[in-house]
Write a protein that holds these residues in place. Sequence first.
Motif, PDB file in Angstrom:
ATOM      1  N   CYS A 170       0.843  -1.204   0.000  1.00 54.52           N
ATOM      2  CA  CYS A 170       0.000   0.000   0.000  1.00 54.52           C
ATOM      3  C   CYS A 170       0.877   1.254   0.000  1.00 54.52           C
ATOM      4  CB  CYS A 170      -0.912   0.002   1.224  1.00 54.52           C
ATOM      5  SG  CYS A 170      -2.158  -1.308   1.201  1.00 54.52           S
ATOM      6  N   TYR A 171       1.917   1.226   0.808  1.00 53.63           N
ATOM      7  CA  TYR A 171       2.855   2.361   0.856  1.00 53.63           C
ATOM      8  C   TYR A 171       3.453   2.623  -0.519  1.00 53.63           C
ATOM      9  CZ  TYR A 171       7.027   5.099   1.979  1.00 53.63           C
ATOM     10  OH  TYR A 171       8.000   6.059   1.993  1.00 53.63           O
ATOM     11  N   ASP A 172       3.934   1.568  -1.166  1.00 55.55           N
ATOM     12  CA  ASP A 172       4.613   1.744  -2.454  1.00 55.55           C
ATOM     13  C   ASP A 172       3.651   2.169  -3.559  1.00 55.55           C
ATOM     14  OD1 ASP A 172       7.147   1.194  -1.495  1.00 55.55           O
ATOM     15  OD2 ASP A 172       6.966  -0.970  -1.838  1.00 55.55           O
ATOM     16  N   ASN A 173       2.375   1.762  -3.464  1.00 49.34           N
ATOM     17  CA  ASN A 173       1.386   2.213  -4.440  1.00 49.34           C
ATOM     18  C   ASN A 173       1.197   3.727  -4.357  1.00 49.34           C
ATOM     19  OD1 ASN A 173      -0.366   0.334  -6.269  1.00 49.34           O
ATOM     20  ND2 ASN A 173       0.084  -0.907  -4.465  1.00 49.34           N
ATOM     21  N   VAL A 174       1.180   4.249  -3.145  1.00 46.22           N
ATOM     22  CA  VAL A 174       1.060   5.699  -2.966  1.00 46.22           C
ATOM     23  C   VAL A 174       2.376   6.385  -3.321  1.00 46.22           C
ATOM     24  CG1 VAL A 174       0.567   7.551  -1.319  1.00 46.22           C
ATOM     25  CG2 VAL A 174      -0.708   5.400  -1.196  1.00 46.22           C
ATOM     26  N   ARG A 175       3.493   5.763  -2.952  1.00 50.27           N
ATOM     27  CA  ARG A 175       4.809   6.354  -3.202  1.00 50.27           C
ATOM     28  C   ARG A 175       5.066   6.546  -4.696  1.00 50.27           C
ATOM     29  NH1 ARG A 175       9.650   7.007  -0.215  1.00 50.27           N
ATOM     30  NH2 ARG A 175      11.089   8.111  -1.635  1.00 50.27           N
ATOM     31  N   LEU A 176       4.518   5.670  -5.525  1.00 48.49           N
ATOM     32  CA  LEU A 176       4.673   5.826  -6.976  1.00 48.49           C
ATOM     33  C   LEU A 176       4.182   7.194  -7.436  1.00 48.49           C
ATOM     34  CD1 LEU A 176       3.620   2.471  -8.690  1.00 48.49           C
ATOM     35  CD2 LEU A 176       5.834   3.597  -8.826  1.00 48.49           C
ATOM     36  N   ALA A 177       3.003   7.593  -6.949  1.00 47.76           N
ATOM     37  CA  ALA A 177       2.442   8.893  -7.327  1.00 47.76           C
ATOM     38  C   ALA A 177       3.286  10.023  -6.750  1.00 47.76           C
ATOM     39  CB  ALA A 177       1.002   9.000  -6.838  1.00 47.76           C
ATOM     40  N   VAL A 178       3.747   9.842  -5.516  1.00 47.91           N
ATOM     41  CA  VAL A 178       4.572  10.864  -4.868  1.00 47.91           C
ATOM     42  C   VAL A 178       5.861  11.087  -5.650  1.00 47.91           C
ATOM     43  CG1 VAL A 178       5.876  11.434  -2.782  1.00 47.91           C
ATOM     44  CG2 VAL A 178       3.595  10.419  -2.590  1.00 47.91           C
ATOM     45  N   ASP A 179       6.512  10.004  -6.059  1.00 46.99           N
ATOM     46  CA  ASP A 179       7.757  10.117  -6.824  1.00 46.99           C
ATOM     47  C   ASP A 179       7.529  10.811  -8.166  1.00 46.99           C
ATOM     48  OD1 ASP A 179       9.207   8.890  -4.836  1.00 46.99           O
ATOM     49  OD2 ASP A 179       9.126   6.896  -5.749  1.00 46.99           O
ATOM     50  N   LYS A 180       6.335  10.637  -8.724  1.00 44.34           N
ATOM     51  CA  LYS A 180       6.023  11.238 -10.024  1.00 44.34           C
ATOM     52  C   LYS A 180       5.913  12.754  -9.927  1.00 44.34           C
ATOM     53  CE  LYS A 180       4.598  11.004 -14.372  1.00 44.34           C
ATOM     54  NZ  LYS A 180       5.454  10.531 -15.477  1.00 44.34           N
ATOM     55  N   VAL A 181       5.304  13.241  -8.852  1.00 43.37           N
ATOM     56  CA  VAL A 181       5.021  14.680  -8.763  1.00 43.37           C
ATOM     57  C   VAL A 181       6.009  15.446  -7.866  1.00 43.37           C
ATOM     58  CG1 VAL A 181       2.576  14.344  -9.231  1.00 43.37           C
ATOM     59  CG2 VAL A 181       3.352  14.351  -6.861  1.00 43.37           C
TER      60      VAL A 181
END
Length: 290
Positions: free
Chosen positions: A95-106
Motif C-alpha cells: 500500500c505504501y509503495d502504491n502511494v509512493r509511486l504517485a509521490v515520486d512522479k510529482v
Amino acid sequence: MSAHYLDISAVSIEFPTPNGSFKALDNVNLKIEQGEFISLIGHSGCGKSTVLNIVAGLHNATQGGVILQGKEVRQPGPDRAVVFQNHSLFPWLSCYDNVRLAVDKVMKGKSKAERHEWTEHNLKLVHMEHAKHKKPDEISGGMKQRIGIARALAMQPKVLLMDEPFGALDALTRAHMQDSLMEIQAELNNTVIMITHDVDEAVLLSDRIVMMTNGPAATIGEILKVDLERPRERLVLADDPTYNHYRAEVLKFLHERHAKKDVPTAKKSSAVVEVEIPTTTTAAEKHAAA
C-alpha cells in the motif's frame, strides 16, 4: 481567460462507429468554482464517464473544450487525478509503495525524506497507515479504495475526478467511505467531480448535482444546488425535510428520464436550468414531490 476555476464550455463529442458517427455529448456547459463538490448523475449511457474523461484529458471534445485555471485541457496531467470504481492498485506493491509511486512522479525535486513524509501523510489522511506494508490482496475492498484515494490525493491535484468510487462496496463500507471523503474534502478544500448512481450519496456529498439527459447526444438537463450546512450528518439528515426534498427532486428527474428512455433526445439549447429548492418544506410539499 475563464473567470471560473474549471470551465466546461459547449462540449460535444462524436465517436466513429461501423454504422456512422455516434454523438455521445451535445453542448455540455458547466462552470465549477474552486472547492466545489459536484456530482454527475443520470441513467446508464448518458455520457457521465465521457464528461469525466474529457476533463481528465483522456478524450478531446469534437467541439468546445475545458479550461482549468485559464489553461486548456488537451491531455492527462497530475493536476487532475482520477479515482475509478476499480481501485487500479499494483498487486505486487505494498500500500505504501502504491502511494509512493504517485509521490515520486510529482515530487521529483524533493528529497527521499520529504517524499516519505508526504506518502505517510496521505496514508494517514485516509486512515490507512496501519496497513501500509500490506499488499492489495491482503486488505478489504474499502481499504483498497482508501489507498486509491490516498494515491490520487498525493498528487495534490487541482481537481479530483471520481468515477463511481464506492459503487462496488457494501452499504456499510460505502457509508464509511462517504464520511471519510467529506472529512478529507473539508480539510483540503478539493474541487471534486464525482459520478454516482446513488441519489442519497449525491445529496449527502454535493454542493451541486448535475443531472444528465439520456443519450445519445446527452447534455445537462438540470443542476440542483444543495443548500445544506456542513459538516453533514447522515442520521440527522435522514429526517430533514429539505434533504428529502432534494432527494425527491433528483428521483423525479431520473424517473421522468426513464419514462422517456426510448424517445430520441431533442437538441438542447445552451441554457441550463439551475434549480434551487427552498430551505423549508411543508409535509404536503414533501409528499407531493415524493
